[in-house]
Design a protein around this motif. Structure first.
Motif, PDB file in Angstrom:
ATOM      1  N   GLY A 309      -0.529  -1.700  -1.411  1.00  0.00           N
ATOM      2  CA  GLY A 309      -0.141  -0.360  -0.985  1.00  0.00           C
ATOM      3  C   GLY A 309      -1.270   0.343  -0.282  1.00  0.00           C
ATOM      4  O   GLY A 309      -2.455   0.079  -0.542  1.00  0.00           O
ATOM      5  N   ASP A 310      -0.919   1.243   0.643  1.00  0.00           N
ATOM      6  CA  ASP A 310      -1.901   2.030   1.401  1.00  0.00           C
ATOM      7  C   ASP A 310      -2.883   1.136   2.144  1.00  0.00           C
ATOM      8  O   ASP A 310      -4.087   1.401   2.208  1.00  0.00           O
ATOM      9  CB  ASP A 310      -2.671   2.988   0.483  1.00  0.00           C
ATOM     10  N   ASN A 311      -2.382   0.020   2.685  1.00  0.00           N
ATOM     11  CA  ASN A 311      -3.178  -0.899   3.501  1.00  0.00           C
ATOM     12  C   ASN A 311      -4.361  -1.503   2.737  1.00  0.00           C
ATOM     13  O   ASN A 311      -5.414  -1.770   3.311  1.00  0.00           O
ATOM     14  CB  ASN A 311      -3.690  -0.194   4.763  1.00  0.00           C
ATOM     15  N   GLN A 347      -9.391   0.569   5.543  1.00  0.00           N
ATOM     16  CA  GLN A 347     -10.085   1.792   5.166  1.00  0.00           C
ATOM     17  C   GLN A 347     -11.461   1.858   5.829  1.00  0.00           C
ATOM     18  O   GLN A 347     -11.911   2.939   6.236  1.00  0.00           O
ATOM     19  CB  GLN A 347     -10.238   1.855   3.647  1.00  0.00           C
ATOM     20  N   PRO A 460      -5.601   8.126   1.378  1.00  0.00           N
ATOM     21  CA  PRO A 460      -5.235   7.781  -0.005  1.00  0.00           C
ATOM     22  C   PRO A 460      -5.484   6.303  -0.304  1.00  0.00           C
ATOM     23  O   PRO A 460      -5.362   5.437   0.555  1.00  0.00           O
ATOM     24  CB  PRO A 460      -3.744   8.109  -0.069  1.00  0.00           C
ATOM     25  N   LEU A 461      -5.842   6.043  -1.543  1.00  0.00           N
ATOM     26  CA  LEU A 461      -6.055   4.688  -2.032  1.00  0.00           C
ATOM     27  C   LEU A 461      -5.160   4.455  -3.241  1.00  0.00           C
ATOM     28  O   LEU A 461      -4.806   5.403  -3.962  1.00  0.00           O
ATOM     29  CB  LEU A 461      -7.517   4.475  -2.435  1.00  0.00           C
TER      30      LEU A 461
END
Length: 528
Positions: A309-311, A347, A460-461
């Protein structure tokens, strides 16, 4: 990032000479083919002689070389005799070092944007067809390709050096809909060796279902997946990186057999399996009809990835353990095949973009990172294979990139002190920071993992990453190895002007051999 194009004189003059020679030869061939035209009575040729063209080009080349030689002899700080044996740290602040760094960067480090762009586009087309073929073929009853791929690494972050012949690509996998993962960081395990504290394990759990499927029914539905890709860890079924990697390599071979014929006209491709602890590598070799200007052989590491999730992706296999953290040191209940690494390349790309948006025009922080990698490569010269391998693992490209990010974040982003006019001072700042990290004067934490990461800048992480313990990238190496690396780093930095003259750039920068007292121990004296 703005790209500055410079003229490569090593290529320019041979190309100009060849073109002019070809035009003159074509001119004479056309004249000789005109049978109706009568020759002059005295037998002379009215065409422009080939000898005159060659002499003019040769004179232009000699004048250009002389201009560069005179310019180098008049540089500040370069009039000192080469026999001067005492080298001090003050010489690193002289203007001559910045000129040497610029020359070395242009001739040995900098990548041609044209060649890099062609290489990335070629890799994207080939890998795209391979992944689409793998998706069309399906997969195991419970695992398949998602259909896309993610390009990661220095080639896509504008700090790759020398040759664009190695690339990393994440290949996301699609899990069955009845399976959900419960990842857990191992950073909080008190008995775990530091080499494994950046690893994760993934337990299977039932996804939230509005239909109220019973636990027994869920176990029966996910049984094929659990038997093919999971191992038991502490009484629960965990996703196995080893089993997933084994399936991934076999599925890549079948997919490559599907697209090999359609690629024959553009390139030759082959796949080297990596075994159970290494990644498969796709080798792309140019054909005679492909890439008239950029005929490069490229190697692409294909990395199986599970999306959290979230790359953020878990990747197989995890980072290799260091000699201070062998697989036998895993605490009871943990199994090596259940360990996964984490990839936060997206990120980190966002973080680099955030820094670029705040950087003043002419900031040279990415050039400093490239030169820091080149400094590491210079320091590896003369080492035996085992020492060179250890040196490269301690000063890995990821560690060097983390050093740059840590320095920039500590300063609140690139300031005017990172202007290209201060190139040598900025590089020295990175070397000193890295030295302090090696000598345990400061920690070098992962730039994303843990509560102290740059989460506010990258977005976001997943919760599991936010709550993970901070990971010191140099903790897996013992103090003795780090002290040796720090000593080697400082030795290479103090002798940097001599190394730049000896191993890179135009040979007119090395006008006389170095004194014996200034040569690094272990460097062959007969190398250019």
């Amino acid at each position: 990032m703005s790209v500055r194009y410079t003229l490569n004189l090593k290529v320019f003059w041979p190309v100009v000479t060849g073109l002019c020679t070809g035009l003159v030869c074509l001119y004479h061939a056309l004249r000789s083919s005109e049978g109706a035209q009568a020759e002059p009575p005295d037998g002379t040729d009215s065409g422009f002689p080939l000898l005159k063209v060659a002499i003019l080009l040769l004179l232009g080349y000699i004048l250009l070389r002389c201009r560069h030689t005179i310019r180098q002899r008049l540089l500040p700080g370069s009039s000192r005799p080469c026999g001067h044996a005492n080298f001090s740290a003050r010489s690193l602040q002289e203007p001559g070092l910045s000129i040497l760094l610029e020359s070395y960067y242009e001739h040995e480090v900098r990548l041609s944007p044209h060649v890099l762009g062609h290489s990335k586009a070629h890799v994207s087309r080939i890998v795209g067809e391979l992944v689409q073929a793998g998706r069309a073929r399906g997969g195991a009853p419970a695992l398949a390709f998602r259909g896309d791929f993610i390009q990661v690494g220095s080639a896509y972050e504008q700090h790759k050096i020398r040759r664009p012949d190695n690339f990393d690509v994440l290949v996301p996998l699609r899990l069955p809909p009845q399976v959900a993962l419960e990842p857990r960081s191992l950073g909080t395990e008190p008995t775990l060796a530091p080499a494994f504290r950046s690893c994760f394990v993934c337990a299977l759990k039932a996804p939230p279902s509005p239909s109220g499927t019973s636990t027994g029914q869920w176990l029966r539905d996910c049984k094929p997946f659990a038997e093919g890709f999971c191992v038991d860890v502490q009484g629960r079924r965990h996703l196995s990186a080893t089993l997933v990697l084994r399936w991934f390599q076999a599925h890549l071979q079948r997919s490559l057999a599907t697209v090999r014929y359609s690629l024959e006209g553009r390139c030759r491709v082959s796949l080297t399996p990596g075994g159970l602890e290494q990644l498969p590598t796709l080798h792309i070799l140019p054909c005679r009809t492909d890439y008239g200007c950029c005929r490069l052989s490229m190697a692409v590491r294909l990395i199986p990835a599970v999306h959290l999730g979230d790359n953020v992706f878990l990747v197989a296999p995890p980072p290799p353990p260091s000699p201070s953290g062998a697989l036998s040191e895993l605490p009871g209940g943990l199994r090596a095949e259940a360990l996964w690494g984490v990839n936060t390349a997206r990120q980190e790309q966002k973080l680099l973009g955030w820094l670029q948006d705040r950087a003043p025009p002419g900031a040279c922080y990415l050039k400093c990172l490239q030169l820091l990698k080149a400094l590491r490569d210079l320091g590896a010269r003369g080492l035996d294979p085992a020492a060179a391998t250890q040196w490269g693992r301690i000063l890995s490209s990821y560690v060097l990139k983390t050093v740059l990010l840590a320095v920039l974040l500590n300063e609140g982003g690139p300031t005017h002190s990172w202007d290209e006019a201060h190139l040598s001072e900025c590089l020295e700042k990175l070397v000193k920071f890295l030295r302090d990290c090696l000598l345990q004067r400061r920690d070098l934490f992962h730039c994303v993992l843990g509560p102290g990461g740059a989460a506010t800048e990258v977005g976001p992480l997943p919760k599991v990453l936010r709550e993970a313990s901070p990971v010191d990238l140099l903790a897996p190496f013992d103090l003795h190895a780090r002290e040796l690396a720090a000593a080697r780093l400082l030795s290479t930095w103090r002798r940097l002007p001599q190394l730049l003259r000896a191993y890179g750039g135009p040979r007119y920068l090395a006008r006389c051999p170095l004194p014996r007292s200034q040569r690094i121990q272990g460097f062959p004296e007969d190398e250019p």
